[in-house]
Structure formats: C-alpha cells, structure tokens
Write a protein that holds these residues in place. Structure first.
Motif, PDB file in Angstrom:
ATOM      1  N   ALA A 153       0.586  -1.378   0.243  1.00 29.20           N
ATOM      2  CA  ALA A 153       0.210   0.037  -0.039  1.00 29.20           C
ATOM      3  C   ALA A 153       1.353   1.085  -0.482  1.00 29.20           C
ATOM      4  O   ALA A 153       0.537   2.263  -0.728  1.00 29.20           O
ATOM      5  CB  ALA A 153      -1.366  -0.310   1.192  1.00 29.20           C
ATOM      6  N   TRP A 154       1.871   0.908   0.694  1.00 29.64           N
ATOM      7  CA  TRP A 154       2.488   2.068   0.949  1.00 29.64           C
ATOM      8  C   TRP A 154       4.006   2.473  -0.261  1.00 29.64           C
ATOM      9  O   TRP A 154       3.951   3.897  -0.822  1.00 29.64           O
ATOM     10  CB  TRP A 154       4.043   1.979   2.062  1.00 29.64           C
ATOM     11  CG  TRP A 154       2.957   2.299   3.436  1.00 29.64           C
ATOM     12  CD1 TRP A 154       2.099   2.497   3.692  1.00 29.64           C
ATOM     13  CD2 TRP A 154       3.724   2.073   4.010  1.00 29.64           C
ATOM     14  NE1 TRP A 154       1.935   3.021   5.117  1.00 29.64           N
ATOM     15  CE2 TRP A 154       2.837   1.875   5.479  1.00 29.64           C
ATOM     16  CE3 TRP A 154       5.113   0.769   4.959  1.00 29.64           C
ATOM     17  CZ2 TRP A 154       2.964   1.569   7.309  1.00 29.64           C
ATOM     18  CZ3 TRP A 154       4.835   0.387   5.932  1.00 29.64           C
ATOM     19  CH2 TRP A 154       3.792   1.002   7.069  1.00 29.64           C
ATOM     20  N   GLU A 155       3.977   1.284  -0.734  1.00 29.86           N
ATOM     21  CA  GLU A 155       4.442   1.435  -2.288  1.00 29.86           C
ATOM     22  C   GLU A 155       3.750   2.177  -3.472  1.00 29.86           C
ATOM     23  O   GLU A 155       3.834   3.752  -4.060  1.00 29.86           O
ATOM     24  CB  GLU A 155       4.675   0.309  -2.805  1.00 29.86           C
ATOM     25  CG  GLU A 155       5.535   0.375  -4.558  1.00 29.86           C
ATOM     26  CD  GLU A 155       5.833  -1.248  -4.851  1.00 29.86           C
ATOM     27  OE1 GLU A 155       7.551  -1.579  -5.171  1.00 29.86           O
ATOM     28  OE2 GLU A 155       5.007  -2.114  -4.958  1.00 29.86           O
ATOM     29  N   ARG A 156       2.691   1.915  -3.522  1.00 32.85           N
ATOM     30  CA  ARG A 156       1.226   3.179  -3.902  1.00 32.85           C
ATOM     31  C   ARG A 156       0.671   3.560  -3.986  1.00 32.85           C
ATOM     32  O   ARG A 156       1.654   4.982  -4.844  1.00 32.85           O
ATOM     33  CB  ARG A 156      -0.089   2.234  -4.576  1.00 32.85           C
ATOM     34  CG  ARG A 156      -1.431   2.154  -5.069  1.00 32.85           C
ATOM     35  CD  ARG A 156      -1.888   1.967  -5.339  1.00 32.85           C
ATOM     36  NE  ARG A 156      -2.909   1.487  -4.183  1.00 32.85           N
ATOM     37  CZ  ARG A 156      -2.955   0.473  -2.760  1.00 32.85           C
ATOM     38  NH1 ARG A 156      -2.567  -0.864  -3.540  1.00 32.85           N
ATOM     39  NH2 ARG A 156      -3.157   1.170  -1.675  1.00 32.85           N
ATOM     40  N   GLN A 157       0.611   4.322  -2.885  1.00 32.96           N
ATOM     41  CA  GLN A 157       0.635   5.443  -2.292  1.00 32.96           C
ATOM     42  C   GLN A 157       1.816   6.538  -2.721  1.00 32.96           C
ATOM     43  O   GLN A 157       1.636   7.609  -2.663  1.00 32.96           O
ATOM     44  CB  GLN A 157       0.582   5.344  -0.717  1.00 32.96           C
ATOM     45  CG  GLN A 157       0.775   6.684  -0.529  1.00 32.96           C
ATOM     46  CD  GLN A 157       0.931   6.992   1.087  1.00 32.96           C
ATOM     47  OE1 GLN A 157       0.481   5.662   2.178  1.00 32.96           O
ATOM     48  NE2 GLN A 157       1.008   8.151   1.722  1.00 32.96           N
ATOM     49  N   LEU A 158       2.506   6.123  -2.002  1.00 30.42           N
ATOM     50  CA  LEU A 158       4.498   7.102  -2.543  1.00 30.42           C
ATOM     51  C   LEU A 158       4.627   6.738  -3.858  1.00 30.42           C
ATOM     52  O   LEU A 158       5.126   8.566  -4.386  1.00 30.42           O
ATOM     53  CB  LEU A 158       5.450   6.572  -1.708  1.00 30.42           C
ATOM     54  CG  LEU A 158       5.595   6.599  -0.158  1.00 30.42           C
ATOM     55  CD1 LEU A 158       6.714   5.561   0.284  1.00 30.42           C
ATOM     56  CD2 LEU A 158       5.709   8.127   0.182  1.00 30.42           C
ATOM     57  N   THR A 159       4.516   6.180  -4.470  1.00 30.31           N
ATOM     58  CA  THR A 159       4.892   6.277  -6.251  1.00 30.31           C
ATOM     59  C   THR A 159       3.905   7.378  -6.489  1.00 30.31           C
ATOM     60  O   THR A 159       4.043   7.917  -7.370  1.00 30.31           O
ATOM     61  CB  THR A 159       4.686   4.536  -6.974  1.00 30.31           C
ATOM     62  OG1 THR A 159       5.327   3.449  -6.608  1.00 30.31           O
ATOM     63  CG2 THR A 159       4.577   5.437  -8.033  1.00 30.31           C
TER      64      THR A 159
END
Length: 332
Positions: A153-159
């Motif tokens: 989820a963080w990967e998607r959010q930060l990307t």
C-alpha cells in the motif's frame, strides 16, 4: 542532516519488499515500523513495535518505546486513539481462540516466537505443544501478511505521491529561478509570509488575527508586484471594457495581461479562475482574522493561501517570459 523525502521513503519500501522473502520477519517488521513512523501511520507504527517487543520487561518503558513511535505522542492513552486500536489488533491476532489456552494472549516478541519454533522438537512434543506451535505459526503468518500488505500500500501511495512531488519540484525550480532573475522583490515578500506563518504556529491555541491579516496583506502585495512586473500601470490607461489599468487596479492589469498573452480562451479562463480562487482565499482569511481564530485553523488556511499565491505568481511569470519577445498591445 538532510531530511527524508518521499522518494527516500519509497526507496526504503522498495528495499523491504525486494528483500521480504530473504530477511527474517522481525527485520522486515522493524523496517515497516520505521516507515510507518516516517509516514505518520501511528496505528501501524505502534502495532509493529509491539510485535517486536520481547516478553516481559518494564511495563512503563515498554509503553514509552511504543509512544515514541506516534506522530502525536500526546495522544497516547486516549480510548479512541491509534495506540488503543493497535493494541486491540495486536491482541486479537495473538489470542488463543480454543483449546486449553483459550482466551489467553501470547505476548512473546516475533523473534522469540521464531526461536521457539526453530527449537521445537516435534518428536518429543505432547499434544499441547503441537497446538501452541500451530497457533504461533498462524500468528506469524498473519503478521507477515499484514506487513506485506502495508508495504504494498505504501509503495502504491508513495509512487503516486512521488510523481506529484517531481512535477511540483520542476515547477518550483522554474519559478524560483524566475523570481531570482526577474522579480527578486517577490522573494522577500514570500519569505515574509512564511515567517509570519512560523510565528503563528508557536502556540496552536493562541489567536492569530494579526498574523493572518499581515499574511493576507503580503499575499496581496505579491500579486501587485507580479502585476507591476508583467503589465506596469499606465496613467489614464483603461481596458476595452473601460476598466482602469492604473496602479491600484492591479487585478485588472493581471486579467488584461492574461487576455493579451494567452491565445486559447480555455487556457485564459483556467488562469483567471486560478486567480479568482486566490482572491476568494484572501476573503476567507480576512473573515478568519476578524474572528480571531486560533492558529490551528488559521495557519492551515493561510498556508493554502500562500501556496495558491505562489502557483498563480509562477504561472503569470512563466507566461510573461514566454511572451517577452512579443510586442505587448498598447492600451487606449
């Protein structure tokens, strides 16, 4: 020491995901707790910290360690706060649902559970040990899945956020260069706004009427400075519709500049709408200043006003540079 940017945190997430299956679970949880703390995800930061805590120890020290992971440590202990939510989730995952230990909560840290399972001798174990082993394996797998889901989820959010950050950084670099080269007076004015906002945040519960009034006044001066730069006032000049284009009518001059230099009506309309939005924020801040609102609310609105003023100023300066080789139409 340089602060971590969204791109730096994203690299931490990428590393944790890339090495997810190659590192011990407690290592990955420790990484996830750090990322959650950096992102202000208090509930996850506290919960992951609790997963790592070894059995026993001093209760107050254990609580202080978890409290330090909170974005707002003063919120610790509130029944509807993130630390209580973390505790409930942690406890629910570790509670024996049936068998001889039903209702008990396993309080061992992840590293301790893994060590116990590694030393478990199934050949010499009785039925109770086998039941506990199955419980602990299920606990670890649920934790593993929770950490993996959070990292994804963080990967998607930060990307997504990183794309926006790069777009704004490019715009900011361009605007800052224009300010330094052609409109240096604006630099001092923007600095004055930010200084006022910093002063207002020293006490979130104090009235900030004076700071808000001065901030909005400076933002208005910024737009006038921009107007003086892109379309200086001319004595007796008026627009086609009869609107004055004198020194005090800087808003008219901005709109006239946009009309003269933007070929597309749609683009010109978008720029004018952005300018109108800034003036609406000016009015909102004026009302808040008159009411003497506290810093917590007033500074938030003032910051948005400063950001929108910056964006509009940058867009007008960018347009001015793009049209600087063209002859500006004379006004009657």
């Amino acid at each position: 020491m340089a602060s971590l940017t969204g791109e730096n945190v994203l690299s931490l997430v990428h590393q944790a995901l890339t090495e997810f299956d190659d590192r011990p679970l407690d290592v990955t949880i420790r990484r996830a707790a750090r990322i959650a703390s950096l992102l202000g995800e208090t509930e996850l930061a506290v919960r992951f910290t609790m997963e790592l805590k070894a059995h026993g120890g001093h209760p107050q020290s254990n609580a202080e360690n978890a409290q330090r992971m909170m974005a707002d440590p003063s919120a610790w202990g509130s029944p509807d706060g993130p630390d209580f939510a973390a505790m409930r989730a942690w406890s629910e995952n570790r509670t024996f649902k049936d068998g001889p230990h039903a209702g008990n909560v396993s309080t061992f840290g992840v590293a301790e559970i893994i060590a116990w399972l590694d030393e478990f001798d199934e050949r010499r174990a009785d039925g109770d040990d086998r039941f506990v082993r199955l419980h602990y394996r299920a606990v670890l797998e649920r934790i593993r899945q929770r950490v993996f889901t959070a990292l994804c989820a963080w990967e998607r959010q930060l990307t997504y956020a990183n794309v926006n950050e790069r777009i704004f950084d490019r715009f900011r670099s361009r605007v800052d260069a224009m300010l330094a080269q052609g409109a240096s007076a604006l630099v001092a004015q923007f600095s004055a706004v930010y200084r006022r906002l910093r002063e207002a945040t020293r006490d979130p519960q104090s009235p900030v009427a004076e700071e808000l009034a001065q901030a909005v006044t400076t933002c208005r001066r910024i737009l006038k400075t921009v107007a003086d730069h892109v379309l200086p006032a001319a004595p007796g000049a008026v627009a086609e519709n009869g609107s004055p284009l004198n020194d005090s009518a800087y808003r008219n001059r901005i709109f006239q500049f946009v009309k003269d230099n933007v070929g597309s009506e749609a683009v010109a309309g978008a720029v004018k709408a952005a300018i109108g939005g800034v003036y609406e924020r000016f009015s909102t801040l004026d009302k808040l200043a008159n009411k003497g609102v506290h810093a917590e609310l007033g500074v938030k609105e003032a910051e948005m006003c400063a950001i929108h003023t910056y964006l509009v100023a940058g867009e007008l300066l960018d347009l001015f540079i793009a049209s600087s080789n063209e002859v500006t139409p004379a006004h009657p």
